[in-house]
Design a protein around this motif. Structure first.
Motif, PDB file in Angstrom:
ATOM      1  N   THR A 129     -13.256  12.163  -1.767  1.00 40.56           N
ATOM      2  CA  THR A 129     -12.155  11.750  -2.599  1.00 40.56           C
ATOM      3  C   THR A 129     -11.015  10.656  -2.105  1.00 40.56           C
ATOM      4  OG1 THR A 129     -10.837  13.654  -1.276  1.00 40.56           O
ATOM      5  CG2 THR A 129     -12.273  14.207  -3.533  1.00 40.56           C
ATOM      6  N   GLN A 130     -11.249  10.246  -0.873  1.00 38.70           N
ATOM      7  CA  GLN A 130     -10.368   9.491  -0.268  1.00 38.70           C
ATOM      8  C   GLN A 130     -11.052   8.532   0.867  1.00 38.70           C
ATOM      9  OE1 GLN A 130      -8.153  12.312   0.062  1.00 38.70           O
ATOM     10  NE2 GLN A 130      -8.645  13.026   2.256  1.00 38.70           N
ATOM     11  N   PRO A 131     -10.756   7.244   1.072  1.00 35.04           N
ATOM     12  CA  PRO A 131     -11.130   6.453   2.296  1.00 35.04           C
ATOM     13  C   PRO A 131     -10.628   7.128   3.606  1.00 35.04           C
ATOM     14  CG  PRO A 131      -9.830   5.136   1.113  1.00 35.04           C
ATOM     15  CD  PRO A 131      -9.829   6.542   0.525  1.00 35.04           C
ATOM     16  N   ARG A 167     -12.673  13.818  11.122  1.00 33.61           N
ATOM     17  CA  ARG A 167     -12.126  13.814   9.500  1.00 33.61           C
ATOM     18  C   ARG A 167     -11.531  15.077   9.329  1.00 33.61           C
ATOM     19  NH1 ARG A 167     -16.658  10.730   8.823  1.00 33.61           N
ATOM     20  NH2 ARG A 167     -17.686  12.487   7.807  1.00 33.61           N
ATOM     21  N   ILE A 210       0.640   6.817   3.549  1.00 35.19           N
ATOM     22  CA  ILE A 210      -0.126   7.967   4.138  1.00 35.19           C
ATOM     23  C   ILE A 210       0.788   9.028   4.323  1.00 35.19           C
ATOM     24  CG2 ILE A 210      -2.149   8.734   5.518  1.00 35.19           C
ATOM     25  CD1 ILE A 210      -2.709   6.357   3.997  1.00 35.19           C
ATOM     26  N   ILE A 233      -9.207  14.262   6.037  1.00 39.05           N
ATOM     27  CA  ILE A 233      -9.871  13.495   5.057  1.00 39.05           C
ATOM     28  C   ILE A 233     -11.272  13.887   4.589  1.00 39.05           C
ATOM     29  CG2 ILE A 233     -10.643  11.015   5.255  1.00 39.05           C
ATOM     30  CD1 ILE A 233      -8.764  10.336   7.349  1.00 39.05           C
ATOM     31  N   ASP A 234     -11.393  13.705   3.381  1.00 38.15           N
ATOM     32  CA  ASP A 234     -12.588  14.091   2.466  1.00 38.15           C
ATOM     33  C   ASP A 234     -13.130  12.982   1.987  1.00 38.15           C
ATOM     34  OD1 ASP A 234     -14.670  15.072   1.260  1.00 38.15           O
ATOM     35  OD2 ASP A 234     -13.479  15.911  -0.675  1.00 38.15           O
ATOM     36  N   ARG A 284      -0.875  13.785   7.866  1.00 38.56           N
ATOM     37  CA  ARG A 284      -2.107  13.283   8.188  1.00 38.56           C
ATOM     38  C   ARG A 284      -1.688  11.943   9.261  1.00 38.56           C
ATOM     39  NH1 ARG A 284      -5.280  11.394   3.426  1.00 38.56           N
ATOM     40  NH2 ARG A 284      -5.796  13.806   3.476  1.00 38.56           N
ATOM     41  N   ARG A 331       0.883  -1.133  -0.176  1.00 40.30           N
ATOM     42  CA  ARG A 331       0.032  -0.084  -0.205  1.00 40.30           C
ATOM     43  C   ARG A 331       0.712   1.294  -0.046  1.00 40.30           C
ATOM     44  NH1 ARG A 331      -3.871  -1.366   4.965  1.00 40.30           N
ATOM     45  NH2 ARG A 331      -1.924  -1.877   5.774  1.00 40.30           N
TER      46      ARG A 331
END
Length: 68
Positions: free
Chosen positions: A59-61, A50, A17, A55-56, A21, A14
């Motif tokens: 647009t992203q998990p 969030r 991040i 985090i939005d 964040r 993965r």
């Protein structure tokens, strides 16, 4: 911290991040005494958390607990 933070992986894992964040998530976990699973659940449930982390959901998990 940035020189030691992992860059994108060529092993097919993965993608990492963003450091900003992850640091915000770390602070939220520390301030509110949240375990990794509870932090993930809180980020899924709370718009304010969030927004604090950046985090939005459009647009992203939310970051998975195993990533913390």
């Amino acid at each position: 911290m940035e020189p030691f933070y992992p860059k994108s992986s060529s092993s097919g894992g993965r993608p990492p991040i963003g450091i900003d964040r992850m640091l915000r998530i770390h602070f939220l976990q520390h301030w509110f005494e949240l375990s990794d699973p509870v932090a993930e659940e809180t980020l899924n449930d709370s718009y304010i958390m969030r927004q604090c982390v950046g985090i939005d959901l459009g647009t992203q998990p939310v970051v998975d607990e195993t990533t913390f």
